[in-house]
Each structure stands twice: as C-alpha cells, then as structure tokens.
Design an enzyme around this catalytic site. Structure first.
Site, PDB file in Angstrom:
ATOM      1  N   GLU A 194     -17.833  12.326  -5.713  1.00 27.88           N
ATOM      2  CA  GLU A 194     -19.539  11.904  -6.260  1.00 27.88           C
ATOM      3  C   GLU A 194     -20.048  12.135  -6.923  1.00 27.88           C
ATOM      4  O   GLU A 194     -19.954  13.048  -7.488  1.00 27.88           O
ATOM      5  CB  GLU A 194     -19.218  12.341  -3.946  1.00 27.88           C
ATOM      6  CG  GLU A 194     -19.004  12.230  -3.021  1.00 27.88           C
ATOM      7  CD  GLU A 194     -17.427  13.370  -3.030  1.00 27.88           C
ATOM      8  OE1 GLU A 194     -16.774  11.985  -2.183  1.00 27.88           O
ATOM      9  OE2 GLU A 194     -17.906  14.219  -3.839  1.00 27.88           O
ATOM     10  N   ASP A 209      -4.342   7.369   0.145  1.00 25.73           N
ATOM     11  CA  ASP A 209      -5.197   6.865   0.914  1.00 25.73           C
ATOM     12  C   ASP A 209      -6.649   7.240  -0.117  1.00 25.73           C
ATOM     13  O   ASP A 209      -7.013   8.282  -0.408  1.00 25.73           O
ATOM     14  CB  ASP A 209      -4.898   7.366   1.876  1.00 25.73           C
ATOM     15  CG  ASP A 209      -5.456   6.586   2.698  1.00 25.73           C
ATOM     16  OD1 ASP A 209      -6.678   7.237   4.002  1.00 25.73           O
ATOM     17  OD2 ASP A 209      -5.579   5.831   3.651  1.00 25.73           O
ATOM     18  N   TYR A 262     -13.063   7.258  -3.151  1.00 23.25           N
ATOM     19  CA  TYR A 262     -14.613   7.876  -3.143  1.00 23.25           C
ATOM     20  C   TYR A 262     -13.912   9.169  -3.193  1.00 23.25           C
ATOM     21  O   TYR A 262     -14.363  10.090  -2.781  1.00 23.25           O
ATOM     22  CB  TYR A 262     -14.029   8.172  -0.843  1.00 23.25           C
ATOM     23  CG  TYR A 262     -13.629   6.664  -0.738  1.00 23.25           C
ATOM     24  CD1 TYR A 262     -12.945   6.126   0.195  1.00 23.25           C
ATOM     25  CD2 TYR A 262     -14.418   5.752  -0.976  1.00 23.25           C
ATOM     26  CE1 TYR A 262     -12.666   4.770   0.644  1.00 23.25           C
ATOM     27  CE2 TYR A 262     -14.578   4.444  -0.322  1.00 23.25           C
ATOM     28  CZ  TYR A 262     -13.684   3.982   0.151  1.00 23.25           C
ATOM     29  OH  TYR A 262     -13.607   2.224   1.122  1.00 23.25           O
ATOM     30  N   LEU A 263     -12.707   9.987  -4.064  1.00 24.81           N
ATOM     31  CA  LEU A 263     -12.784  11.451  -4.365  1.00 24.81           C
ATOM     32  C   LEU A 263     -14.188  12.074  -5.257  1.00 24.81           C
ATOM     33  O   LEU A 263     -13.622  13.272  -3.893  1.00 24.81           O
ATOM     34  CB  LEU A 263     -11.613  11.266  -5.306  1.00 24.81           C
ATOM     35  CG  LEU A 263     -10.023  11.143  -4.776  1.00 24.81           C
ATOM     36  CD1 LEU A 263      -9.091  11.422  -5.959  1.00 24.81           C
ATOM     37  CD2 LEU A 263      -9.433  11.127  -3.339  1.00 24.81           C
ATOM     38  N   GLN A 283     -13.735  14.417   9.862  1.00 26.82           N
ATOM     39  CA  GLN A 283     -12.915  14.341   8.551  1.00 26.82           C
ATOM     40  C   GLN A 283     -13.310  14.736   7.233  1.00 26.82           C
ATOM     41  O   GLN A 283     -13.654  13.242   6.307  1.00 26.82           O
ATOM     42  CB  GLN A 283     -11.784  13.046   8.483  1.00 26.82           C
ATOM     43  CG  GLN A 283     -10.883  12.398   9.322  1.00 26.82           C
ATOM     44  CD  GLN A 283     -10.206  11.032   9.442  1.00 26.82           C
ATOM     45  OE1 GLN A 283     -11.435  10.484   9.174  1.00 26.82           O
ATOM     46  NE2 GLN A 283      -8.543  10.619   8.986  1.00 26.82           N
ATOM     47  N   GLU A 295      -4.595   2.892  -2.298  1.00 24.20           N
ATOM     48  CA  GLU A 295      -5.226   1.856  -1.324  1.00 24.20           C
ATOM     49  C   GLU A 295      -6.831   2.184  -1.288  1.00 24.20           C
ATOM     50  O   GLU A 295      -7.274   3.110  -1.566  1.00 24.20           O
ATOM     51  CB  GLU A 295      -4.954   2.703  -0.643  1.00 24.20           C
ATOM     52  CG  GLU A 295      -5.615   1.893   0.917  1.00 24.20           C
ATOM     53  CD  GLU A 295      -6.497   2.534   1.516  1.00 24.20           C
ATOM     54  OE1 GLU A 295      -7.101   3.216   1.595  1.00 24.20           O
ATOM     55  OE2 GLU A 295      -7.249   2.097   2.799  1.00 24.20           O
ATOM     56  N   ARG A 343       1.933   6.903  -0.696  1.00 28.08           N
ATOM     57  CA  ARG A 343       0.410   5.684  -0.819  1.00 28.08           C
ATOM     58  C   ARG A 343      -0.903   6.973  -0.981  1.00 28.08           C
ATOM     59  O   ARG A 343      -0.775   7.598   0.228  1.00 28.08           O
ATOM     60  CB  ARG A 343       0.649   4.911   0.868  1.00 28.08           C
ATOM     61  CG  ARG A 343      -0.396   4.189   0.419  1.00 28.08           C
ATOM     62  CD  ARG A 343      -0.519   3.492   2.246  1.00 28.08           C
ATOM     63  NE  ARG A 343      -1.307   2.823   2.433  1.00 28.08           N
ATOM     64  CZ  ARG A 343      -2.518   2.898   3.244  1.00 28.08           C
ATOM     65  NH1 ARG A 343      -3.011   4.317   3.715  1.00 28.08           N
ATOM     66  NH2 ARG A 343      -3.350   1.971   3.086  1.00 28.08           N
TER      67      ARG A 343
END
Lengths: 546, 419, 234
Positions: free
Chosen positions: A211, A204, A208-209, A172, A246, A202
């Site tokens: 960095e 997910d 963490y989108l 992923q 989330e 929702r």
C-alpha cells in the site's frame, strides 16, 4: 509414469480445479479429505487432465473458505495431515498429474499466531508484520472488494486500540510487505512446499500486497518488486516450478504481472470470461473479439489461464455498467444469484442446462489461446444451490453415483459439510459420474474426447491466434498456428442455424480435416469458404496440404 | 415468368450476414452525401441510447448516387473490425447500403426497405429521410417505442412547422384523405415514419407489383387503415430541410396527389361507405406552428392561377363540369385583392379532378399537372387569409376546410359513378 | 358461194353462242362470289363494330383528337367509320376476285396490284391514327408544362407542337402510301427548315430583347423567386 521435465509444461496443461473438501470423503466424517482425493486420481487421469489446482487446505477458521490461513505449514485436520498430503502428491505425480496449491500472500486469518502476537501489544516484535494505523483515513480512495459485507478497508482492533488494514474480510488482516521479515518468512513457507514436491503456486490477491498513500493501492511497483524477488528464487532453486497470478484486472493492467518473463508464469484472463457469456446471449462475437484485441501480447514463456467458472462468483467487475446490467438481466434474474458485482452460478445452470451451449463454451475454452481450467463437477454438468450463503452454492459435494450421499461419503447426510443437490434435474441421482461413464454420449464422455483432442496437438496451448472477421457477426472464427500446424476454429454463437463465408485465401490449397470425426471437408479455393452450422455448433479443422 | 427481384444478390448476401433483427431503420438516398452522414450518425446515436440491447440494422436504399453517399452510410457501422472504436455498444450494428435496380424513385427505395424488413423479420421498422437535418436521436425513440412497446402498427410523424409550410398537405392531401378514409392523419405523406412487422407483411402480400410509383408510404397508410391496424402520430420536432431549391410543385403533386387519387380506385369498397372520422392518438406534445414572418411572392401565385385558368381551357373543359369551370373563370376574373378561392369551390374542384382521374378522361399525369395552377390559386387565398393569424386560427381554418371535404363526400361519390 | 357464206355465218353464230355459253357460267360464279363477299363483308363490319366497342376505340380516338376532326367534317364516329371502311374494302376485294375469275386478260395484274397495296394502306392508316394521338398528347403535355413553368404564350407553343407533329405524321403517311413521296418529302423539308431558320433568326436578331428577357426570366427571375418563395408544398 513420471512427470516429464519440461520447463513450459504449463502451456500444455489442462487444469482441474478442486477443493479437497468437496471431492471424496474417505473417513466418513462428511468432509472430503486427501486420502479420498488420492483414491479418485484414477478418475482424473482417465478424464485426461494433467494438473490439479487445489483450493486452500491449510488450517483455518474457514470463515472465507480457507483463504483465511492460520498456519502455513500444515494441513487442516478435517482433510488429513501432512503425511496424507505427501501420499496424494506422489500418487498424482505417478499418474503424470502435477499439483498446484494456493499460497495466500496478502493476508492471514486473524486467528493466525502472527496476528495474535501482533495485536497483543504495540511493541510486540511481530507488530510490524501487519499494517496498523491510528486513523482509518489513510489510503483513502482504495476500493472495497467485498462490497456486500464490508464497509471499510480498516477495522478497529479493541485489543491494541488501533486500526488494521484488510482488503478482504475484516477477519483477514493484510500482511505488511514493506517488512523484510515478512518477505523472508513467506519465501520460507513456499520453499517448504516446493521441497515437498509441489509443482506450482497460485498466488492469491497479488495486486494488493503493498500500500502507498495517494494511490489506489493496487498494482504498485513495489508489489512487482516483491514478486520478482520470489520468482528469481524459484527459478534459481526450483527450476520448472510455476507461479500463477490471481489478479482481477483489465488486460493492460495485468500485463505488468508477467514482467519481462521474470514475474509470473501465468495469470488468469478475468475479463474474457464474462464476455464469453455475454457474446453467447447477445449472439454476437463482438464482446469476445474486442477484449482479445485489447489483450496485450505477453513474453514467450508466459501464458494466460482461461476458465469458464470457478469457486467464486462470475465476476462482472471488469465490464461496463451497461454490460453488467445486461448480464444481470440475462443470467441472474433473481437477486439472490447476484453477489459482489458478480453472479454465483455454476456453468450448467447459467447455460440453462443446454447441452449444446455447454459443449460450445467448453470448445471455446479449449481452443482459445491459454491454458484451460475445468471447475470440478462441470465435466458432468453439476448444478448449484443459490440458497447456500456466500459462494457456497457452487461448492456442493462431487456427485459420484446415485446412491448414498451421491457416493461422496458414508456419513449421515446431515453430517455432510454441505447439503447435496437433490432436485430432479441437477440432483445426484440425475447427474453423477457413474451413470455418465456408461454412455458414449454423456457429457463426461464428450469432455474426455474434447480434452484428448486438445492435448493431441500443442498448437492449442502454444500457438498464435489470428481472428477472421466474417460478415456474419454471430460466428466467431479464428486460426491457431504453431510452425506448420494450422487449426481453424469456427464457433456459431447463435441459437439458430447460420451460414457463414470465411475468407481463407491465405490458406488456399489446404484440405480441411474435421478433428473429431477426422473426415475431410472441401479444399480451400479462390472463393470464400462457405460453412453452414447448426445451433451452437463448432468446428475444429486441421489444415493439411497434400 | 419469373418476377425480377428488387434485391440484388450482393444485398441478399449482406442481409444473410445481418440475420434476424428487432429494429430496422431504412434510409432512402440519391446523391445525398451532404446530409446523410449527419442523419445516419443521429440514427445510430438514437439506437445506441434508446435500444442498446436490441438487434438493429440501418439499411440504405440508394438510387445510384455518384457521390460518397453509400460510403458514408457504411462508415457508421459498429463491428469488431474497427479496432479501437470507443463507442459503448453491446452489439454489432450493421449499416448496409444497396443500389436497388430500377430508376431512382422513392417507391423503389421503399420497396427495398419493406422487403428487407420482411426477410429479416424485424418487429419494428422505421424510415428516415436522408435530408432531415433537424433529426435528433430522440426521434428514433418517439417513432419506434410505440411500435416495440405499445403494439402500434404505424406511427406517422407530427412536426412543428412554419405556418405557411406544407400548404399542399394542409389544403389538399390532409383534408381529403381525412374525409375519404375517416382518419385524422396530419402527415399522410411522411418522410419519417415507423411501422410494425405485422403491417409490413400484410402490406407486401396485398400490394400489387407497382412499386415504381411514388407514394408507397401513402399506400402503406391506406393499407393500415383499411386493414384495421393501430395507428398513432408522434411528435418529432422541427421539419427543416437543407437550403435547396423548393421542390417542383408538379413533382410534389405527382408524389402525393397522384397516389391519393390512385388509392381511391383501389380502395373504393372501403371508403365509399360512410365513416365517422376517427381521431388518431397523438404521442408527445401537440406541435405549435412556427409563426416567424416569411417573405413570400404571393403575386406570382395569383398570376399563375389566372394564367392557368385561361390557357388550360381545353383541358379543363374535359376534366371539370361546366358549372365548376364557369365559377373558376369568374373567380379568376376578379382583381387580386378581391380574389378568394372559397373552400367549397376548391373542394368541388378537387373532387371533380379525382373523379376524372378515376375515369381517365385524359392521361392521368396530365390531370395532375392541370391541377397545379388551381392549387396555386388556393395557396394564394390561404396565405392571404392567414397572413396575421395565430396558431389556433390557422388550425380552425384548416379544420373548417376538412369539414367541407367531409360534407361534400357524397358529391365525389356522385361524380364517381357518373359516366 | 351463197352456201359457203351461209355455212360460215352459221359457224360464226355457233362460235359466238358457244363462247357466250362458256362465259355465262363464269358470270354466274362471279355473281355468286360477289354476293357471298357482300355477306362476309357485312358480318365483318358488324363483328368489327362490336370488337371496337369492346376495346373502347371511340375513347381512344377521342384522346387522339380524331373524333373532333370527324365531327367537324360531319362524319360518323371513328369506330363506325372504320367498320364501314373495312366493309367496303372487303367487298371490293371479293368483287375483284370475281372479276379476275372472268378471265379477262390484263385485269389480273391490276387486281394483284390492288391486293399488294392493301397492307400499305392499313399501315398508313395505322400510322396516321397514332400520329394524331401522339400529336394531341404531346401538345397537351407541352401546354401543361408551359403553364406550370410560367412560360409566355403556352397555347402558341402547344399548337405549334401539334401542327409540327401532324405535318410530320402526314408526310410519313403519304410516303408510306407511295403517293407523291418525293414531293411531299421535299415540301416537308422546306417547311421545317424554313421554320427552324425563322426561329433562329427571330431569336438571334429581331427577338434579341425578347430572348434576353426570356432567358432572364428563366434564370435570374427564378432565383429571386426562390428566395422569396421558400415554401415547400410538402
């Protein structure tokens, strides 16, 4: 019946979480589909819920239960096609049920055409859609989420001979949100579904989108910027639609996701859930009250989402080591039940199939401030199968009746996407909708009454909360208030009968009316209000002054 | 006639809110604000560290303190009412304080604690003195773990004492109770000890309502011995107390020797049989004696002894046998460097006192008071003989005294029956 | 005239005989009462003796120090004494009842006076007895306390207290009996007052040094001792 246009509909919602694959198979291939789901909408309407949250149903190699997406604008062939989905959506709306779907923004499957292109060569136009690196030492210090399977957040791609970034499974790869093309495309996809009529997303894995070097790569300001952008567009073009986050974070870290009412409408209150279970085992309300004391207040148009269980493990990330050990020892004696810092069990097995405890937990779910989510099957008390890998133990077929395949599918049992529950306690012959519908005292009937009572007053979804701290630490008591409506909720977390004295001086003169039986209880006077409660019992009282 | 309960209504309500517990720690207090804060914090730290998952409560039985003793105890409780408390505690920890009815006596405090432990069905209880400034959180573990895990019923403490500390215990209470009850319990009158719920229930049901007396801990010990319960001794640490005037000798004797003599009467059928002294398992390291040199006024002890022997003649003539009294007079007539209160004379004296106490020849409290000057003489001898002694030698001497007590037990029985 | 004298004489003789005859039965009754009274008093004494033995009265009187006194006076034990005393009082009572029955005028008053006096007699005896007990108890308590506190001359203190209490009790007893109340009261007040005055003078003037040394020893000496004598017997 059509959808009422209310911008804050999500505050009054009772959400039903379901995976289309598990619910009902209409074409006999052993896998649930949209046509089947549409057929069961009457059941859901009858249950009383008014929103459905669908687990991912986009085309996917299904190596992470659909969270690895290979095509954002279609439906996985096992579940039907886009047409089937539209039919289902309309049918839901006709019954006054809204539909929330998953939108996985953070990553795609490695089978997605974008990634296939991105990895093909280094100068492919889509190269920059993902996060590539020559070394695997960048963003050091970022924690690994799937600790039981992954050793690093970087994976080596043998095709383009570089590392790519993935916060979840190695199949992923994370999308690169620094790339405006990515952002534009993701909005386009969301628009596609919104135009079709979907009521909410929702989103997910939002923390963490983005960095950045030297950080833990979670909850960064750039991430919030992305979300603000999306929300602005939604408000402008599709008012009344909702975004649900989330983000498994501490409440203080969750607060930024509401922004000033300009980011997410709702977010899951992850830390509360394990503490409810902990408080029940300890027979002490302290874990629950403390986490809610630490929960910051949120903008008026925002809402917490509460749940007892879901498709994932009962996560114990947001507890201390001491608390985690306690939870493991009390709720997951066998090591097989533990996964990724969590416990993979359904509600009923976690509570030893104790009807009183199940009722109490549901009662708290429905009366604490937030929008409640019911995981499919928990309304009839389904069990789990820990022998199935990963988190599939809690994703077995819905049990409709005691007949062929539990009424789920006409296919051969061996063709089902997952084996059925067969043991005498939780098997489909013991636990199913059909038999529970017949009796007033079944869990299903009780849940219906509970949901109805909850929906009868908006104070549960929209009101304030104030805790009472009776000296008896085994009793959790609080007051919900909205305008003139005042509700007193008292929960006995202990397995034995308790006596508790509540300081209700502020509400002196009110008569207590128990909400389920509608009987009157003594009026509040000067003395502390004495209540005696049976094991795991709870009261909802309406305060009335006549 | 309805018995007056030692538990007030308010306290009962607080107990109701605490509910069933696994561990109960009792702290008797009376104007102990100087030290109780530290003690309670240590107890709390011990509970959080060694028994984090158990339901526990700290109960303070107070005799009517005029200072902030009770507030200090209550402040140690852990609950969700204290927002922002950063203690890593799984559970609520109640710290409740009650003023027991009746005069401020140790017996009343202990009875309150026993009663609370019984009502809350605590499977393990401990009692900690409010002035034990040397307490460590580990003490909780050493006292309670044998009860919770290894099924012991009574844990008495072992301390690292100074060579000359606790002379009354070493010269009288320990040897005599060891001889009488055939158990080698070094600290029969302990300010820290632990016991099981089983023993508590047994003790409460058997005990006659004379709780005002001091010495309930000794009675508990005797009940454990005569009831066949499992007893062990656990090493705790140093026994020090805050700088305060030494407790009045007579008061100390009232608290220790009087219950000991009193217990002889109640338990006659038990101890009148011959019993081989059974060793009691010791948990933890065997304590060494602290051999720091200490300045002591021995001369005064000797003087008070001789003074007492002559001045109390009318009293001694009633209590002691003529031969023993004559020997005492002869011993008192010696000069200071020649004087020595021999083991055998001391033991016979004590036994005769015990017998007279039983027969109540004069008021019992007066008998105890009369023993005090004689004890001073004995203490003098002990100090002199052990002035330069090592740990082992002191132990040997005490062991010798114990054997003398054991050997002369028939003498006590004889005196006991005689009219 | 001779006939008148003879008839008067005969009449007088008849009168005397008649009154004598009227008197005799009453005398007989009186004798019966006295004898019956003796029997009752005797059984009372026996009963009381056994009761007192059951109550261990002798032990009590030992505590009171009464036994000592009686032995010195060569009297029998206190329970015996008490029983005999009760015997005599009871018999005396019956005798008096008998005499009153004789109908001799003037005696009645004294007899009822006697019976009125009895309760006070018993009260006084009671008071005296327990007063003796108290004096012995407190004097011993003082003795022990003084010895253990290392006070000088504990025996003196003890006897002083005993004497004081005995005097107090004796005065109270006399007052109760109504014997020379005022005299005793005044005498007691004088003795007590003089004693107190004397003590005050002694402490204030002549015993200045002694008092100072005494106080020093009580407070200063104790401190020094404390530092050295740091052991706790427990």
């Amino acid at each position: 019946m059509t959808i009422l246009q209310d911008a804050l509909w999500y505050k009054d919602a009772v959400i039903y979480q379901v995976h289309v694959r598990t619910f009902y198979d209409s074409n006999g291939d052993g896998i649930g589909d949209f046509r089947g789901l549409a057929q069961k909408l009457d059941y859901l309407q009858d249950l009383g819920i008014n929103a459905i949250w669908l687990m991912p149903f986009f085309p996917s190699p299904l190596r992470d239960d659909g969270y690895d997406i290979a095509d954002y604008r279609s439906v996985h062939p096992s579940y039907g096609d886009l047409e089937d989905f539209k039919v289902f959506l309309d049918a839901a709306h006709q019954r006054g049920i809204r539909v929330i779907i998953e939108m996985v923004l953070n990553h795609t499957s490695d089978q997605h055409p974008w990634f296939q292109q991105s990895r093909s060569t280094r100068d492919n136009p889509k190269r920059d859609w993902y996060v590539w690196s020559d070394s695997d030492t960048r963003y050091r210090g970022t924690r690994i989420i799937f600790v039981d399977t992954e050793l690093s957040n970087w994976a080596w791609d043998p095709v383009s001979k570089q590392y790519y970034w993935h916060r979840f499974f190695s199949h992923q790869p994370d999308l690169n949100y620094d790339n405006p093309a990515v952002r534009a495309e993701m909005w386009d996809i969301m628009k596609f579904w919104l135009e079709m009529g979907v009521d909410a997303f929702r989103l997910d894995a939002v923390p963490y989108l983005v960095e950045r070097e030297g950080t833990n790569c979670e909850n960064l300001p750039e991430t919030h910027e992305v979300i603000r952008e999306l929300r602005a567009k939604v408000d402008q073009q599709f008012p009344g639609r909702m975004l649900l986050a989330e983000a498994n974070q501490w409440p203080a870290d969750l607060r930024p996701y509401f922004g000033n009412g300009d980011e997410f409408h709702m977010a899951f209150h992850f830390p509360l859930m394990p503490r409810m279970f902990m408080g029940l085992k300890l027979e002490d309300r302290k874990p629950i009250t403390e986490i809610l004391q630490q929960t910051p207040s949120i903008p008026d148009n925002c809402q917490w989402c509460l749940f007892l269980r879901n498709h994932d493990e009962l996560t114990l990330e947001m507890v201390t080591d001491m608390e985690r050990d306690y939870m493991y020892d009390e709720y997951a004696r066998e090591k097989t039940m533990r996964l990724n810092l969590g416990i993979r069990r359904r509600l009923a097995p976690l509570l030893d199939n104790d009807r009183r405890r199940i009722e109490l937990m549901n009662g708290m779910l429905m009366s604490l401030p937030g929008t409640p989510i019911i995981y499919y099957g928990d309304e009839i008390g389904m069990g789990d199968n820990v022998n199935l890998g990963d988190r599939n133990g809690v994703r077995t077929p819905m049990q409709w009746d005691g007949g062929w395949n539990g009424g789920f599918s006409l296919a051969d049992p061996e063709a089902l996407y997952s084996p059925l529950m067969l043991n005498p306690v939780y098997g489909f012959q013991a636990v199913n909708v059909q038999s529970q519908k017949r009796f007033d005292h079944s869990l299903l009937s009780w849940m219906k009454r509970l949901i109805k009572t909850r929906k009868s007053m908006p104070v549960f979804g929209r009101g304030s909360i104030e805790f009472l701290y009776p000296a008896n630490h085994r009793v959790l008591a609080y007051v919900r208030q909205l305008g003139r409506d005042i509700i007193l909720v008292v929960n006995n977390l202990s397995s034995s009968a308790q006596a508790v004295e509540l300081d209700l001086k502020r509400y002196k003169g009110n008569i207590l009316i128990e909400m389920f039986g509608r009987n009157i209880f003594p009026r509040i006077g000067d003395l502390p209000y004495l209540l005696t409660m049976g094991p795991y019992q709870f009261y909802w009282f309406r305060l009335r002054r006549i | 006639m309805a018995e007056e309960s030692i538990l007030t209504d308010d306290f009962l309500r607080e107990l109701m809110n605490v509910g069933e517990v696994d561990i109960l720690v009792g702290v008797p207090t009376f104007n102990d604000a100087r030290t109780v804060g530290q003690v309670v914090q240590a107890i709390r730290a011990g509970l959080l560290k060694y028994f984090p998952r158990q339901r526990a409560v700290i109960i303070n039985a107070d005799g009517g303190s005029k200072d902030e003793t009770q507030e200090l105890v209550r402040a140690a409780s852990i609950s969700d009412l204290q927002h922002g408390s950063n203690l890593p505690a799984l559970r609520t920890l109640h710290c409740i304080s009650t003023r027991y009815s009746g005069p401020p006596q140790g017996g009343n405090a202990l009875h309150t604690i026993f009663a609370a432990g019984d009502l809350l069905r605590a499977s393990a209880c401990a009692v900690v003195a409010a002035d034990s400034t040397s307490i460590e959180p580990e003490w909780l573990d050493r006292l309670l773990r044998p009860v919770t895990r290894d099924n012991f019923d009574l844990i008495t403490p072992l301390y690292r004492r100074h060579k000359f500390d606790g002379l009354l215990v070493r010269n009288l209470v320990y040897p005599m109770s060891r001889a009488i009850y055939a158990r080698q319990i070094r600290e029969p009158y302990a300010s820290e000890f632990a016991f099981s719920g089983r023993l508590n229930t047994h003790f409460l049901s058997a005990e006659s309502p004379q709780y005002g007396e001091s010495g309930n801990e000794f009675n508990l010990l005797v009940a454990a011995i005569s009831g066949g319960f499992r007893i062990a001794q656990a090493f705790l640490g140093d026994k020090t107390r805050l700088d305060q005037p030494p407790s009045d000798l007579v008061q100390a004797m009232r608290q220790t020797v009087a219950p000991l003599f009193g217990s002889l009467e109640r338990n006659f059928p038990y101890w009148s049989n011959d019993g081989q002294p059974q060793p009691i398992p010791a948990i933890g390291p065997v304590p060494e004696l602290n051999l720091e040199p200490l300045r002591i006024n021995r001369k005064r002890l000797f003087q008070m002894f001789t003074h007492g022997v002559s001045e109390l003649r009318p009293v001694f003539e009633v209590i002691l046998s003529p031969t023993t009294y004559a020997e005492l007079q002869r011993a008192a007539a010696k000069s200071e460097d020649q004087f020595s209160f021999k083991d055998e004379l001391w033991v016979r004296t004590v036994y005769e006192f015990a017998a007279s106490h039983h027969k109540e020849v004069i008021n019992r409290d007066h008998i105890i008071q009369a023993l005090a000057p004689l004890y001073r003489g004995r203490a003098y001898t002990f100090l002199v003989e052990n002035r330069d002694a090592s740990s082992e030698q002191v132990e040997e001497n005490v062991e010798g005294l114990c054997r003398t007590f054991e050997r002369l037990k028939p003498y006590l029985l004889d005196m006991w029956e005689r009219k | 005239m001779r006939e008148i004298i003879i008839s008067e004489l005969t009449q007088a003789m008849h009168e005397i005989a008649r009154s004598f005859a009227r008197f005799l039965p009453r005398l007989a009754v009186m004798l019966v009462i006295v004898i019956v009274g003796w029997v009752i008093a005797y059984s009372l004494r026996a009963a009381l003796r056994s009761i007192l033995r059951l109550l261990r009265f002798d032990r009590l009187s030992e505590h009171a120090g009464a036994t000592e006194l009686l032995q010195k006076a060569a009297l029998p034990s206190s329970s015996e004494l008490l029983s005999r005393f009760v015997f005599w009082v009871a018999w005396l009572g019956f005798i008096l009842v008998g005499i009153s029955f004789l109908g001799i005028v003037g005696v009645q008053e004294h007899i009822s006076g006697f019976f009125g006096f009895l309760p006070r007699l018993f009260a006084a005896m009671f008071l005296f007895f327990f007063g003796l007990m108290a004096s012995s108890f407190f004097s011993r308590a003082a003795l022990l306390a003084a010895v253990n506190a290392d006070l000088p001359s504990p025996r003196l203190i003890s006897s002083t207290i005993r004497v004081l209490i005995v005097i107090l009790v004796a005065s109270m007893t006399f007052e109760e009996l109504g014997l020379a109340e005022h005299t005793v009261l005044v005498a007691f007040a004088i003795v007590f007052g003089a004693l107190m005055l004397g003590l005050a003078l002694a402490f204030g003037l002549g015993g200045r040094d002694l008092a100072r040394r005494f106080l020093e020893r009580r407070f200063v000496h104790a401190e020094k001792d404390e530092r050295e004598d740091e052991l706790s017997p427990l």
